[in-house]
Design a protein around this motif. Structure first.
Motif, PDB file in Angstrom:
ATOM      1  N   CYS A   1     -12.525   5.425  40.088  1.00 42.89           N
ATOM      2  CA  CYS A   1     -11.007   6.000  39.217  1.00 42.89           C
ATOM      3  C   CYS A   1     -10.433   7.071  39.458  1.00 42.89           C
ATOM      4  CB  CYS A   1     -10.742   5.821  37.873  1.00 42.89           C
ATOM      5  SG  CYS A   1      -8.961   6.298  37.349  1.00 42.89           S
ATOM      6  N   LEU A   2      -9.892   7.297  40.765  1.00 45.85           N
ATOM      7  CA  LEU A   2      -9.450   8.759  41.517  1.00 45.85           C
ATOM      8  C   LEU A   2      -8.284   9.617  40.142  1.00 45.85           C
ATOM      9  CD1 LEU A   2     -10.137   8.102  45.223  1.00 45.85           C
ATOM     10  CD2 LEU A   2     -11.921   9.261  43.385  1.00 45.85           C
ATOM     11  N   HIS A   3      -9.040  10.055  39.740  1.00 43.65           N
ATOM     12  CA  HIS A   3      -7.373  10.321  38.531  1.00 43.65           C
ATOM     13  C   HIS A   3      -7.330  12.116  38.876  1.00 43.65           C
ATOM     14  CE1 HIS A   3     -10.396  12.841  35.824  1.00 43.65           C
ATOM     15  NE2 HIS A   3     -11.415  11.584  36.020  1.00 43.65           N
ATOM     16  N   ILE A   4      -5.984  12.658  38.541  1.00 42.16           N
ATOM     17  CA  ILE A   4      -5.685  13.796  38.218  1.00 42.16           C
ATOM     18  C   ILE A   4      -6.297  14.677  37.670  1.00 42.16           C
ATOM     19  CG2 ILE A   4      -3.429  12.531  39.614  1.00 42.16           C
ATOM     20  CD1 ILE A   4      -2.070  13.812  36.006  1.00 42.16           C
ATOM     21  N   ALA A   5      -6.289  15.461  36.896  1.00 43.89           N
ATOM     22  CA  ALA A   5      -6.706  16.583  36.175  1.00 43.89           C
ATOM     23  C   ALA A   5      -6.911  16.314  34.745  1.00 43.89           C
ATOM     24  CB  ALA A   5      -5.665  17.890  35.799  1.00 43.89           C
ATOM     25  N   THR A   6      -7.901  16.888  33.752  1.00 42.21           N
ATOM     26  CA  THR A   6      -7.827  15.646  32.662  1.00 42.21           C
ATOM     27  C   THR A   6      -6.722  16.356  31.689  1.00 42.21           C
ATOM     28  OG1 THR A   6      -9.920  17.642  32.285  1.00 42.21           O
ATOM     29  CG2 THR A   6     -10.576  15.182  33.205  1.00 42.21           C
ATOM     30  N   LYS A   7      -6.776  17.646  31.644  1.00 42.52           N
ATOM     31  CA  LYS A   7      -5.228  18.475  31.269  1.00 42.52           C
ATOM     32  C   LYS A   7      -3.824  17.635  30.570  1.00 42.52           C
ATOM     33  CE  LYS A   7      -4.333  22.438  34.557  1.00 42.52           C
ATOM     34  NZ  LYS A   7      -4.218  23.664  34.609  1.00 42.52           N
ATOM     35  N   GLN A   8      -3.956  16.475  32.082  1.00 44.30           N
ATOM     36  CA  GLN A   8      -2.429  16.620  32.580  1.00 44.30           C
ATOM     37  C   GLN A   8      -2.309  15.467  31.025  1.00 44.30           C
ATOM     38  OE1 GLN A   8      -0.872  16.402  36.188  1.00 44.30           O
ATOM     39  NE2 GLN A   8      -1.938  18.136  36.507  1.00 44.30           N
ATOM     40  N   ALA A   9      -1.322  14.549  31.171  1.00 43.40           N
ATOM     41  CA  ALA A   9      -0.684  14.290  29.405  1.00 43.40           C
ATOM     42  C   ALA A   9      -1.322  12.854  30.341  1.00 43.40           C
ATOM     43  CB  ALA A   9       0.354  14.288  29.080  1.00 43.40           C
ATOM     44  N   SER A  10      -0.594  12.210  31.799  1.00 40.43           N
ATOM     45  CA  SER A  10      -0.974  11.491  32.369  1.00 40.43           C
ATOM     46  C   SER A  10      -2.213  11.358  32.991  1.00 40.43           C
ATOM     47  CB  SER A  10      -0.199  11.568  33.882  1.00 40.43           C
ATOM     48  OG  SER A  10      -0.219  10.226  35.100  1.00 40.43           O
ATOM     49  N   TYR A  11      -2.924  11.925  32.620  1.00 41.65           N
ATOM     50  CA  TYR A  11      -4.483  11.789  33.250  1.00 41.65           C
ATOM     51  C   TYR A  11      -5.367  11.269  31.532  1.00 41.65           C
ATOM     52  CZ  TYR A  11      -9.766  11.573  32.296  1.00 41.65           C
ATOM     53  OH  TYR A  11     -11.295  11.762  31.888  1.00 41.65           O
ATOM     54  N   ARG A  12      -4.381  12.159  30.081  1.00 40.90           N
ATOM     55  CA  ARG A  12      -5.062  11.740  28.594  1.00 40.90           C
ATOM     56  C   ARG A  12      -4.447  10.306  28.182  1.00 40.90           C
ATOM     57  NH1 ARG A  12      -2.543  16.252  27.763  1.00 40.90           N
ATOM     58  NH2 ARG A  12      -1.355  15.910  25.704  1.00 40.90           N
ATOM     59  N   TYR A  13      -3.750   9.972  28.357  1.00 38.15           N
ATOM     60  CA  TYR A  13      -3.039   8.853  28.320  1.00 38.15           C
ATOM     61  C   TYR A  13      -2.872   7.339  28.726  1.00 38.15           C
ATOM     62  CZ  TYR A  13      -1.725  11.199  24.781  1.00 38.15           C
ATOM     63  OH  TYR A  13      -1.054  12.166  23.361  1.00 38.15           O
ATOM     64  N   ARG A  14      -3.385   7.274  30.406  1.00 40.58           N
ATOM     65  CA  ARG A  14      -3.468   6.421  31.390  1.00 40.58           C
ATOM     66  C   ARG A  14      -4.802   6.582  32.115  1.00 40.58           C
ATOM     67  NH1 ARG A  14       1.691   3.789  32.229  1.00 40.58           N
ATOM     68  NH2 ARG A  14       0.958   3.193  34.280  1.00 40.58           N
ATOM     69  N   VAL A  15      -5.711   6.654  31.677  1.00 41.35           N
ATOM     70  CA  VAL A  15      -7.012   6.835  31.801  1.00 41.35           C
ATOM     71  C   VAL A  15      -7.943   7.385  30.583  1.00 41.35           C
ATOM     72  CG1 VAL A  15      -8.477   7.973  33.668  1.00 41.35           C
ATOM     73  CG2 VAL A  15      -6.706   7.650  34.764  1.00 41.35           C
ATOM     74  N   GLY A  16      -7.956   8.182  30.356  1.00 39.82           N
ATOM     75  CA  GLY A  16      -9.285   8.956  29.551  1.00 39.82           C
ATOM     76  C   GLY A  16      -8.385   8.090  28.199  1.00 39.82           C
ATOM     77  N   ALA A  17      -7.543   7.118  27.781  1.00 38.65           N
ATOM     78  CA  ALA A  17      -8.243   7.386  26.098  1.00 38.65           C
ATOM     79  C   ALA A  17      -8.436   5.764  26.759  1.00 38.65           C
ATOM     80  CB  ALA A  17      -6.204   6.739  25.572  1.00 38.65           C
ATOM     81  N   PHE A  18      -8.778   4.573  27.510  1.00 36.53           N
ATOM     82  CA  PHE A  18      -9.552   3.917  28.171  1.00 36.53           C
ATOM     83  C   PHE A  18     -11.152   3.626  28.806  1.00 36.53           C
ATOM     84  CE2 PHE A  18      -4.984   2.492  30.198  1.00 36.53           C
ATOM     85  CZ  PHE A  18      -4.445   2.331  28.719  1.00 36.53           C
ATOM     86  N   LEU A  19     -11.387   5.066  28.392  1.00 42.96           N
ATOM     87  CA  LEU A  19     -12.363   5.134  29.740  1.00 42.96           C
ATOM     88  C   LEU A  19     -13.883   4.777  28.429  1.00 42.96           C
ATOM     89  CD1 LEU A  19     -12.250   8.766  31.328  1.00 42.96           C
ATOM     90  CD2 LEU A  19     -12.405   6.294  32.063  1.00 42.96           C
ATOM     91  N   PRO A  20     -13.892   5.203  27.285  1.00 41.37           N
ATOM     92  CA  PRO A  20     -14.443   5.097  26.496  1.00 41.37           C
ATOM     93  C   PRO A  20     -14.698   3.267  26.058  1.00 41.37           C
ATOM     94  CG  PRO A  20     -12.913   6.680  24.976  1.00 41.37           C
ATOM     95  CD  PRO A  20     -12.522   6.159  26.587  1.00 41.37           C
TER      96      PRO A  20
END
Length: 335
Positions: free
Chosen positions: A6-25
């Motif tokens: 997954c090549l993603h945008i900055a982790t501080k951005q909401a788009s990352y937090r809810y469309r990538v980061g939330a799924f990672l665990p």
């Protein structure tokens, strides 16, 4: 095990937090192993190295940021490319003023990259119906899927503020979206004159300016966001009816609904799907309809509770993190 880079945008951005980061665990529970790398700040050589790694993975998931066509072609030759986007990057942002540079959404160069990327993608995940419709103009329709922005079911938290008998209307958003509050300024002002005890609260990075209506400003922080959402009684989402806004993913509404709050929203884009008018809240097409929606909910506490419960049930069935992640896992496993 399905492997994904997954090549993603900055982790501080909401788009990352809810469309990538939330799924990672949770990915391994779905038979997926994801390696996430931010491409923000990477130089061209580093991006080429990542593109060359594509062959080691079943999929390369590119989140939001369109890469140069040369890099997209490298990835698509080596792996199955997924493009995931949650904004109408093919048009000018509602609040953008001045000349568009090549790096700005809506510029000819940016549009060209988006369209090329869509055509090379094995799967396209659009955050709203309008985004999917656009993508289907460049990618085969059978490759394009509506994937809503997802939220975890929120934990029980203490409200940030709560006064018995006092109703609070709330808006949460980024600094760049504050101008949307101007669209309902007259309606809010009239409601405040009629219901002087009602609190209107905004959670943002800065206080709104130049409005006739009065808003209580609460600085946004990740530590207090859930408490603020729990505190409000009604959540709102005004929008312009323009191409950028029509592509939005109704994310504010999902935040409110996840806390069991009734909503009032502009009848624009994905808001039309997220809100069941008269059941989970109200859709408004004019300042008069905004004022009417406010007054109905402010007067009727039972209506607020009933609509809030219906909105929460809708959130759980469509937008909750596990529901959306299961949908994505099925798509990965069937392509």
């Amino acid at each position: 095990m399905i492997t994904v880079l997954c090549l993603h945008i900055a982790t501080k951005q909401a788009s990352y937090r809810y469309r990538v980061g939330a799924f990672l665990p949770y990915w391994k529970e779905y038979g997926v192993e994801m390696h996430a790398v931010s491409i923000v700040g990477k130089n061209y050589i580093d991006k080429v190295r990542l593109a060359l790694l594509a062959g080691k993975y079943d999929y390369v998931w590119l989140q939001r940021k369109p890469l140069a066509p040369f890099l997209v072609n490298m990835i698509a030759r080596r792996s199955r490319l997924i493009y995931d986007f949650d904004d109408a990057l093919y048009t000018r942002q509602s609040t953008h003023v001045g000349k568009l540079k090549d790096k700005h959404p809506g510029s000819p160069a940016y549009i060209s990259r988006i369209n090329h990327l869509l055509g090379k993608s094995s799967l396209v995940f659009g955050g709203s119906t309008v985004l999917c419709e656009y993508a289907q103009g460049y990618a085969p329709p059978e490759r394009v899927f509506l994937v809503p922005t997802a939220l975890e079911r929120p934990p029980l938290v203490e409200p940030l503020f709560r006064e018995p008998g006092k109703v609070t209307v709330g808006w949460i958003g980024s600094n760049g979206n504050l101008p949307f509050l101007r669209l309902i300024d007259k309606a809010v002002y009239e409601v405040q004159r009629k219901f002087p005890d009602v609190r209107f609260s905004v959670m943002c990075g800065k206080s709104p300016e130049g409005l006739q209506a009065q808003w209580e400003f609460v600085p946004w922080s990740p530590e207090t966001e859930l408490q603020w959402l729990e505190s409000i009684d009604i959540g709102i989402m005004p929008l312009e009816n323009d191409e950028w806004s029509r592509g939005k993913c109704a994310f504010k509404l999902l935040q409110y609904m996840s806390h069991g709050k009734p909503v009032i929203a502009s009848a624009v884009g994905e808001n039309l799907t997220a809100v069941e008018h008269g059941h989970t809240g109200f859709l408004a097409r004019s300042e008069g309809e905004w004022q009417s929606g406010f007054e109905k909910l402010l007067i009727d506490g039972k209506m607020r509770r009933t609509m809030g419960a219906a909105g929460y049930a809708r959130f759980l069935s469509i937008y909750e993190r596990g529901v959306v992640q299961s949908q994505i896992a099925r798509l990965l496993g069937s392509n």
